[in-house]
Design a protein around this motif. Structure first.
Motif, mmCIF file in Angstrom:
data_model
loop_
_atom_site.group_PDB
_atom_site.id
_atom_site.type_symbol
_atom_site.label_atom_id
_atom_site.label_comp_id
_atom_site.label_asym_id
_atom_site.label_seq_id
_atom_site.Cartn_x
_atom_site.Cartn_y
_atom_site.Cartn_z
ATOM 1 N N ILE A 129 0.841 -1.203 0.000
ATOM 2 C CA ILE A 129 0.000 0.000 0.000
ATOM 3 C C ILE A 129 0.875 1.251 0.000
ATOM 4 O O ILE A 129 0.606 2.220 -0.727
ATOM 5 C CB ILE A 129 -0.943 -0.013 1.213
ATOM 6 N N TYR A 130 1.946 1.235 0.784
ATOM 7 C CA TYR A 130 2.809 2.413 0.871
ATOM 8 C C TYR A 130 3.476 2.717 -0.459
ATOM 9 O O TYR A 130 3.496 3.872 -0.917
ATOM 10 C CB TYR A 130 3.870 2.198 1.955
ATOM 11 N N HIS A 131 4.041 1.700 -1.089
ATOM 12 C CA HIS A 131 4.750 1.938 -2.346
ATOM 13 C C HIS A 131 3.792 2.363 -3.453
ATOM 14 O O HIS A 131 4.169 3.146 -4.337
ATOM 15 C CB HIS A 131 5.533 0.695 -2.745
ATOM 16 N N PHE A 132 2.557 1.868 -3.421
ATOM 17 C CA PHE A 132 1.579 2.301 -4.416
ATOM 18 C C PHE A 132 1.224 3.774 -4.211
ATOM 19 O O PHE A 132 1.273 4.576 -5.154
ATOM 20 C CB PHE A 132 0.323 1.433 -4.327
ATOM 21 N N PHE A 175 3.981 6.839 6.376
ATOM 22 C CA PHE A 175 2.757 7.286 5.722
ATOM 23 C C PHE A 175 2.426 8.724 6.092
ATOM 24 O O PHE A 175 1.844 9.460 5.295
ATOM 25 C CB PHE A 175 1.579 6.386 6.125
ATOM 26 N N TYR A 176 2.779 9.114 7.312
ATOM 27 C CA TYR A 176 2.471 10.462 7.781
ATOM 28 C C TYR A 176 3.591 11.440 7.431
ATOM 29 O O TYR A 176 3.331 12.478 6.819
ATOM 30 C CB TYR A 176 2.245 10.451 9.295
ATOM 31 N N GLY A 177 4.828 11.119 7.789
ATOM 32 C CA GLY A 177 5.929 12.057 7.593
ATOM 33 C C GLY A 177 6.390 12.159 6.155
ATOM 34 O O GLY A 177 6.433 13.247 5.573
ATOM 35 N N CYS A 178 6.752 11.033 5.544
ATOM 36 C CA CYS A 178 7.351 11.044 4.200
ATOM 37 C C CYS A 178 6.343 11.468 3.139
ATOM 38 O O CYS A 178 6.653 12.296 2.271
ATOM 39 C CB CYS A 178 7.926 9.668 3.877
ATOM 40 N N ILE A 179 5.147 10.903 3.176
ATOM 41 C CA ILE A 179 4.165 11.249 2.146
ATOM 42 C C ILE A 179 3.648 12.673 2.347
ATOM 43 O O ILE A 179 3.337 13.369 1.370
ATOM 44 C CB ILE A 179 3.015 10.224 2.136
ATOM 45 N N PHE A 180 3.569 13.139 3.589
ATOM 46 C CA PHE A 180 3.183 14.536 3.804
ATOM 47 C C PHE A 180 4.184 15.476 3.141
ATOM 48 O O PHE A 180 3.798 16.500 2.554
ATOM 49 C CB PHE A 180 3.098 14.844 5.300
ATOM 50 N N GLU A 181 5.456 15.148 3.199
ATOM 51 C CA GLU A 181 6.467 15.980 2.542
ATOM 52 C C GLU A 181 6.263 15.991 1.027
ATOM 53 O O GLU A 181 6.423 17.026 0.369
ATOM 54 C CB GLU A 181 7.863 15.465 2.891
ATOM 55 N N GLN A 182 5.903 14.837 0.445
ATOM 56 C CA GLN A 182 5.608 14.782 -0.990
ATOM 57 C C GLN A 182 4.389 15.643 -1.330
ATOM 58 O O GLN A 182 4.393 16.376 -2.323
ATOM 59 C CB GLN A 182 5.357 13.341 -1.414
ATOM 60 N N ILE A 183 3.352 15.532 -0.507
ATOM 61 C CA ILE A 183 2.141 16.321 -0.738
ATOM 62 C C ILE A 183 2.453 17.811 -0.659
ATOM 63 O O ILE A 183 1.964 18.616 -1.466
ATOM 64 C CB ILE A 183 1.052 15.945 0.287
ATOM 65 N N LEU A 184 3.291 18.188 0.293
ATOM 66 C CA LEU A 184 3.640 19.595 0.471
ATOM 67 C C LEU A 184 4.349 20.136 -0.769
ATOM 68 O O LEU A 184 4.047 21.237 -1.244
ATOM 69 C CB LEU A 184 4.525 19.747 1.710
ATOM 70 N N ARG A 185 5.287 19.362 -1.303
ATOM 71 C CA ARG A 185 6.004 19.804 -2.505
ATOM 72 C C ARG A 185 5.056 19.935 -3.696
ATOM 73 O O ARG A 185 5.159 20.876 -4.485
ATOM 74 C CB ARG A 185 7.141 18.843 -2.832
ATOM 75 N N ARG A 186 4.152 18.989 -3.829
ATOM 76 C CA ARG A 186 3.232 19.034 -4.974
ATOM 77 C C ARG A 186 2.276 20.212 -4.874
ATOM 78 O O ARG A 186 2.046 20.917 -5.862
ATOM 79 C CB ARG A 186 2.443 17.729 -5.065
#
Length: 655
Positions: free
Chosen positions: A329-332, A394-405
């Motif tokens: 789920i995480y990698h997807f 799921f919270y820290g790393c993906i939040f950083e991706q969302i922030l950049r986008r």
């Protein structure tokens, strides 16, 4: 009745309209022995789930029609098709081949290379004895049906639709039936005996790379159920098999995970021949992402309904399903968020991420689709501390991706502003920040506990903190790798990125305010050609006055929330104070700086956002003729919307 007569009759039935097709097939299944239908079974599935099939993805679930009702009843888990499937499953030796080139690219590549994924494929892979290469999967009738149903979503040759389709209705029905979400769930009906694969089956002729003894671990705790030595066939039936009542649940979860959540992050490095051989794009469609979100929501309902007193095999599966598949789920989610196009459809995959990291919204299945939004605003209970620790990236790393986008898109557009609003609602949940901070602080504890260990001595000092530390470190190692350095969500480094993002929010708010003022002065007029031809004049860059005001309010609210959560003082007030108190400017420089400062209501230099997303939907420039641009956009949109649909209908009639 001979086999050739039955096959001819099936072909005649499949050429009829859907309503008659369902009625005639139901009568045929009741009249003819299931043994005579085993050769026609793949043909029937291809007719239903092939391309274009029965139009499950383009049929609106809210439109009542006799054809839709007949098809839904025919495909129901308690309907005629599954009834025939269970009858065919009584023949243990009946297997159907599913070519590997129909599977997602990454799964196909792993199976062709002999990469051992798990014992499930070990027992079903078919290797061509001449070429000694894996070419297909040997599946029983139930597995073939679920595979074809899941693969029906994948081809991008069909139009991407945004309606509540009949396919989504079937997905919800199948999940509700095979993944029950009630406490003390009854076994899945109807009862179908489960027979483990024998050593004389598909694995007998496989190379050792597919069938290592280590790979024979069970999906559940009792490993002896899968021990298929030559002398254990008789004892298997006498022992309790954990899959006896839940084998359909296990198979459906496994198949949907491998088909729908298969993300190929190595597609760009493939050779042209391998890329052409794959029929699946690395980026799923928006419709695909919607199905994944529905699947993840149901998994939470399923997992949260596990009974702790006198647990059954189904309860054991409920407790294991999230830890078992969280890496996939995480990698997807992470891969899709990184590579998703810059358009408003990104909201779908972002909503899937938001649904997965908020399991507290999905604890009572009676609230499904009705009161979930009411649950989203409640404080986060501390009983979810372990879940957050086990899913920290799921919270820290993906939040950083969302922030950049979000920092790369124009937030003055309503749909983009709503996406930011959804993220701000998450981070502003009461007690969520404190729980995440507590987990991140536990990573700083000094201990000799290895991150790979699951359990530690409960008598040690700071035992609770060390347990959280082990869970968080294990999650980081499993999801991002042993050498990955995790950046805490509320660290100085992320806060610096947030401060930069706030400047983008302020610039977008400045633009939104100016657009709001212009909208009030210049009422929208209906074009002449739109009146004559009835074209859709709903442009992405045109909104009502209320929409413009809503964008301004959303951006103001989000700005305040982000400053509050990350403990950042109002940057606008800071910039005004700093500029006015500077003494290093010359008089001319000071007056120039003040004039630039007050030109912008936000106190910073105005930033003109660069067009992002679909270039056809960028705002009309001042050097363009507005009415002419709108007219040609209407004409092109009309043809893009109508011509593919007519071509699809003509192709369906021709076929």
């Amino acid at each position: 009745m001979r086999n050739d007569v039955v096959s001819f009759r099936v072909q005649q039935i499949l050429n009829q309209p859907v309503l008659l097709r369902c009625q005639e097939l139901t009568n045929l299944f009741n009249e003819v022995d299931s043994k005579l239908l085993k050769e026609c079974y793949p043909v029937i599935l291809e007719n239903i789930f092939g391309s274009p099939g029965w139009g499950l993805r383009i049929t609106d679930r809210n439109v009542m029609s006799m054809e839709k009702e007949a098809a839904f009843k025919f495909l129901d888990p308690m309907g005629p098709l599954f009834g025939l499937t269970y009858k065919l499953c009584s023949d243990f030796y009946l297997k159907y081949e599913l070519p590997l080139n129909l599977l997602p690219a990454k799964l196909t590549r792993d199976l062709e290379k002999g990469v051992l994924i798990n014992s499930w494929y070990c027992e079903r892979i078919f290797v061509d004895p001449q070429t000694r290469r894996a070419t297909a999967l040997k599946l029983n009738p139930f597995e073939l049906l679920i595979f074809r149903f899941a693969l029906h979503l994948i081809p991008h040759t069909q139009r991407d639709v945004w309606l509540e389709s009949m396919y989504l209705q079937l997905v919800e029905r199948y999940l509700c039936h095979f993944l029950p979400c009630q406490l003390q769930s009854a076994p899945v009906e109807p009862h179908v005996p489960y027979t483990p694969l024998s050593v004389q089956g598909a694995c007998l002729s496989q190379p050792s790379v597919y069938c290592s003894p280590v790979s024979k671990a069970s999906l559940l705790k009792p490993a002896g159920a899968f021990n298929q030595s030559s002398g254990a066939t008789t004892s298997l039936h006498s022992q309790h098999n954990p899959l006896a009542e839940i084998w359909r649940t296990v198979h459906i979860i496994h198949i949907l995970m491998d088909i729908w959540l298969s993300y190929d992050d190595e597609k760009s490095s493939l050779s042209p021949c391998l890329t052409k051989s794959s029929s699946v794009s690395s980026i799923p469609s928006a419709e695909h992402a919607r199905m994944v979100r529905a699947f993840l929501k149901h998994l939470h309902y399923f997992a949260n309904s596990a009974c702790s007193t006198n647990p059954s095999d189904m309860d054991e599966m409920k407790r294991m399903v999230i830890p078992m598949y969280k890496s996939k789920i995480y990698h997807f989610l992470s891969g899709c968020i990184k590579s998703w196009p810059y358009d408003h459809s990104f909201r779908i995959i972002m909503e899937a991420w938001l649904s997965y990291i908020q399991p507290w919204r999905y604890t009572n299945y009676a609230n499904y689709g009705i009161r979930e939004n009411h649950e989203s605003g409640k404080p986060v209970d501390r009983r979810w501390l372990t879940f957050i620790a086990e899913h920290l990236p799921f919270y820290g790393c993906i939040f950083e991706q969302i922030l950049r986008r979000l920092g790369r898109i124009d937030l003055s557009i309503l749909k983009n502003a709503i996406m930011l609003h959804r993220v701000c609602r998450l981070i502003s949940l009461e007690q969520l920040k404190s729980i995440i901070s507590e987990v991140e602080e536990s990573l700083k504890l000094k201990s000799v506990v290895s991150p790979n260990l699951r359990y530690i001595d409960s008598t040690a000092d700071n035992s609770a903190g060390l347990k959280i530390q082990v869970a968080a470190q294990s999650a980081i190692s499993e999801l991002e790798g042993q050498l990955f350095v995790y950046k805490p969500m509320f660290s100085h480094e992320i806060t610096y990125q947030v401060r930069h993002f706030l400047r983008e929010v302020a610039a977008s708010r400045t633009k939104a305010e100016s657009l709001f003022e212009e909208q009030k002065k210049k009422p929208r007029s209906v074009g002449f050609w739109a009146v004559i031809f009835g074209f859709d004049d709903d442009h992405a860059e045109e909104y009502t006055v209320d929409d413009r005001r809503r964008v301004v309010d959303i951006l103001k609210n989000c700005y305040v929330i982000i400053c509050s959560v990350f403990e950042i003082r109002d940057m606008e007030a800071e910039s005004v104070s700093d500029m006015l108190n500077r003494s290093t400017f010359s008089p001319d420089e000071s007056s120039l700086g003040a004039s630039r400062l007050f030109d912008s209501p936000s106190g910073i230099s105005p930033v003109v956002p660069k067009p992002s997303g679909d270039p056809e939907k960028r705002p009309i420039c001042s050097y363009e003729i507005a009415w002419l641009v709108r007219m040609f956009h209407d004409i092109s949109s009309h043809f893009n919307r109508e011509v593919p649909l007519k071509s699809h209908n003509l192709l369906h009639i021709y076929i």
